[in-house]
Design an enzyme around this catalytic site. Structure first.
Site, mmCIF file in Angstrom:
data_model
loop_
_atom_site.group_PDB
_atom_site.id
_atom_site.type_symbol
_atom_site.label_atom_id
_atom_site.label_comp_id
_atom_site.label_asym_id
_atom_site.label_seq_id
_atom_site.Cartn_x
_atom_site.Cartn_y
_atom_site.Cartn_z
ATOM 1 N N ILE A 11 59.496 -35.133 -12.013
ATOM 2 C CA ILE A 11 59.769 -36.406 -11.338
ATOM 3 C C ILE A 11 61.241 -36.535 -10.939
ATOM 4 O O ILE A 11 61.559 -37.248 -9.987
ATOM 5 C CB ILE A 11 59.316 -37.598 -12.221
ATOM 6 C CG1 ILE A 11 59.097 -38.844 -11.356
ATOM 7 C CG2 ILE A 11 60.304 -37.868 -13.345
ATOM 8 C CD1 ILE A 11 58.349 -39.949 -12.059
ATOM 9 N N ASN A 24 61.345 -46.128 -24.162
ATOM 10 C CA ASN A 24 60.889 -46.779 -25.401
ATOM 11 C C ASN A 24 61.623 -48.110 -25.540
ATOM 12 O O ASN A 24 62.530 -48.404 -24.760
ATOM 13 C CB ASN A 24 61.101 -45.872 -26.614
ATOM 14 C CG ASN A 24 62.548 -45.462 -26.765
ATOM 15 O OD1 ASN A 24 63.431 -46.307 -26.932
ATOM 16 N ND2 ASN A 24 62.824 -44.175 -26.675
ATOM 17 N N ASP A 34 61.760 -39.217 -20.227
ATOM 18 C CA ASP A 34 62.963 -40.037 -20.455
ATOM 19 C C ASP A 34 64.199 -39.135 -20.593
ATOM 20 O O ASP A 34 65.223 -39.334 -19.916
ATOM 21 C CB ASP A 34 62.727 -40.854 -21.738
ATOM 22 C CG ASP A 34 63.697 -41.993 -21.937
ATOM 23 O OD1 ASP A 34 64.531 -42.242 -21.040
ATOM 24 O OD2 ASP A 34 63.622 -42.648 -23.001
ATOM 25 N N SER A 118 52.821 -43.139 -21.283
ATOM 26 C CA SER A 118 52.170 -43.064 -22.610
ATOM 27 C C SER A 118 51.314 -41.808 -22.814
ATOM 28 O O SER A 118 50.715 -41.650 -23.877
ATOM 29 C CB SER A 118 51.309 -44.304 -22.915
ATOM 30 O OG SER A 118 52.104 -45.456 -23.062
ATOM 31 N N TYR A 122 53.503 -40.477 -26.793
ATOM 32 C CA TYR A 122 52.805 -41.680 -27.242
ATOM 33 C C TYR A 122 51.296 -41.499 -27.359
ATOM 34 O O TYR A 122 50.610 -42.384 -27.878
ATOM 35 C CB TYR A 122 53.141 -42.871 -26.347
ATOM 36 C CG TYR A 122 54.486 -43.512 -26.653
ATOM 37 C CD1 TYR A 122 55.298 -43.039 -27.685
ATOM 38 C CD2 TYR A 122 54.940 -44.604 -25.929
ATOM 39 C CE1 TYR A 122 56.517 -43.626 -27.972
ATOM 40 C CE2 TYR A 122 56.163 -45.203 -26.220
ATOM 41 C CZ TYR A 122 56.955 -44.713 -27.233
ATOM 42 O OH TYR A 122 58.161 -45.308 -27.517
HETATM 43 N N1 AR6 Z 1 58.443 -35.106 -14.770
HETATM 44 C C1 AR6 Z 1 57.203 -35.666 -14.745
HETATM 45 N N2 AR6 Z 1 56.452 -35.851 -15.841
HETATM 46 C C2 AR6 Z 1 56.978 -35.445 -17.022
HETATM 47 C C3 AR6 Z 1 58.256 -34.857 -17.144
HETATM 48 C C4 AR6 Z 1 59.001 -34.692 -15.941
HETATM 49 N N3 AR6 Z 1 60.218 -34.160 -15.943
HETATM 50 N N4 AR6 Z 1 58.483 -34.580 -18.457
HETATM 51 C C5 AR6 Z 1 57.383 -34.958 -19.134
HETATM 52 N N5 AR6 Z 1 56.465 -35.478 -18.280
HETATM 53 P P1 AR6 Z 1 56.410 -38.674 -22.413
HETATM 54 P P2 AR6 Z 1 55.363 -41.265 -23.371
HETATM 55 C C6 AR6 Z 1 55.116 -36.022 -18.550
HETATM 56 O O1 AR6 Z 1 56.264 -38.064 -23.756
HETATM 57 O O2 AR6 Z 1 54.128 -40.619 -23.841
HETATM 58 C C7 AR6 Z 1 60.207 -40.361 -24.953
HETATM 59 O O3 AR6 Z 1 60.907 -39.766 -26.002
HETATM 60 C C8 AR6 Z 1 54.437 -35.623 -19.826
HETATM 61 O O4 AR6 Z 1 53.806 -34.348 -19.677
HETATM 62 O O5 AR6 Z 1 57.647 -38.397 -21.641
HETATM 63 O O6 AR6 Z 1 55.282 -42.554 -22.598
HETATM 64 C C9 AR6 Z 1 60.589 -41.826 -24.742
HETATM 65 O O7 AR6 Z 1 61.947 -42.065 -25.061
HETATM 66 C C10 AR6 Z 1 53.415 -36.745 -19.965
HETATM 67 O O8 AR6 Z 1 52.252 -36.495 -19.155
HETATM 68 O O9 AR6 Z 1 56.295 -40.300 -22.460
HETATM 69 C C11 AR6 Z 1 59.675 -42.535 -25.683
HETATM 70 O O10 AR6 Z 1 60.177 -42.564 -26.999
HETATM 71 C C12 AR6 Z 1 54.129 -37.958 -19.379
HETATM 72 O O11 AR6 Z 1 55.248 -37.431 -18.649
HETATM 73 C C13 AR6 Z 1 58.406 -41.713 -25.633
HETATM 74 O O12 AR6 Z 1 58.828 -40.389 -25.284
HETATM 75 C C14 AR6 Z 1 54.673 -38.932 -20.422
HETATM 76 O O13 AR6 Z 1 55.150 -38.208 -21.549
HETATM 77 C C15 AR6 Z 1 57.461 -42.198 -24.574
HETATM 78 O O14 AR6 Z 1 56.282 -41.475 -24.647
#
Ligand code: AR6
Length: 175
Positions: A11, A24, A34, A118, A122
């Site tokens: 992204i 978060n 993030d 999420s 999450y």
């Molecule tokens: N581009 C697009 N999608 C991505 C990328 C990227 N660069 N990196 C990961 N994803 P997550 P959550 C996808 O864990 O579940 C963080 O530590 C990933 O494969 O990023 O909402 C925050 O600070 C998944 O499908 O977010 C919070 O503490 C999606 O993005 C916590 O994680 C979301 O994965 C939030 O958890």
């Protein structure tokens, strides 16, 4: 009407007006998407988070910062429910998409890229995380013309495409 497409990739590289961050409640950075956004955008994003969100944000809510060195103009930060920690109210997940699009309208953003909120750390079950994303965006009342759902991995990308193809009134999704 909002055109919704599936995109496979990172992204942080999206050339859109705003990208959405799955943050978060502390709003001070983290892992996953993030971490990638803060790394690629540089330290100004964290500085703005501290200024704009001194007390963080609640699950289901969203707020914005500028985007530092990213190609986008803004980052819309939203806080998904932490399914793995027992936060399983689906309306909170839907609220993330709705609130993010409201903020985009306030900013005048016409193109927005979302990650699957999420669906990572999450732990929201993948198919339902995708259904909530696609259906909530499709039903939203917004002036945003283009929404990209950015999947990080081919399985998620294919699943987003399948869900988009099932949307009434939507044409086939394109990458
Ligand atoms: N581009 C697009 N999608 C991505 C990328 C990227 N660069 N990196 C990961 N994803 P997550 P959550 C996808 O864990 O579940 C963080 O530590 C990933 O494969 O990023 O909402 C925050 O600070 C998944 O499908 O977010 C919070 O503490 C999606 O993005 C916590 O994680 C979301 O994965 C939030 O958890």
């Amino acid at each position: 009407m909002t055109a919704i497409t599936a995109v496979l990739g990172d992204i942080t590289g999206q050339r859109v007006d705003a990208i959405v961050n799955a943050a978060n409640t502390a709003m001070r950075g983290g892992g996953g998407v993030d971490g990638a956004i803060h790394r690629a955008g540089g330290p100004s994003i964290l500085r703005e988070c501290i200024d704009r969100f001194p007390d963080g944000l609640a699950a289901g809510d969203a707020g914005w910062t500028t985007a530092g060195e990213l190609p986008a103009r803004w980052v819309i930060h939203t806080v998904g429910p932490n399914y793995a920690a027992g936060q399983r109210d689906r309306s909170l997940l839907q609220s993330c998409y709705r609130r993010s699009l409201q903020i985009a309208d306030e900013l005048g953003a016409r193109s927005v890229a979302f990650p699957l909120i999420s669906a990572g750390v999450y732990g929201w079950p993948r198919e339902d995380a995708i259904a909530a994303a696609v259906d909530t965006i499709a039903a939203a009342d917004t002036r945003v013309a283009e929404v990209r759902i950015v999947a990080f991995g081919r399985d998620n990308y294919e699943a987003v495409r399948r869900r988009l193809e099932g949307q009434v009134g939507q044409g086939p999704a394109t990458a």
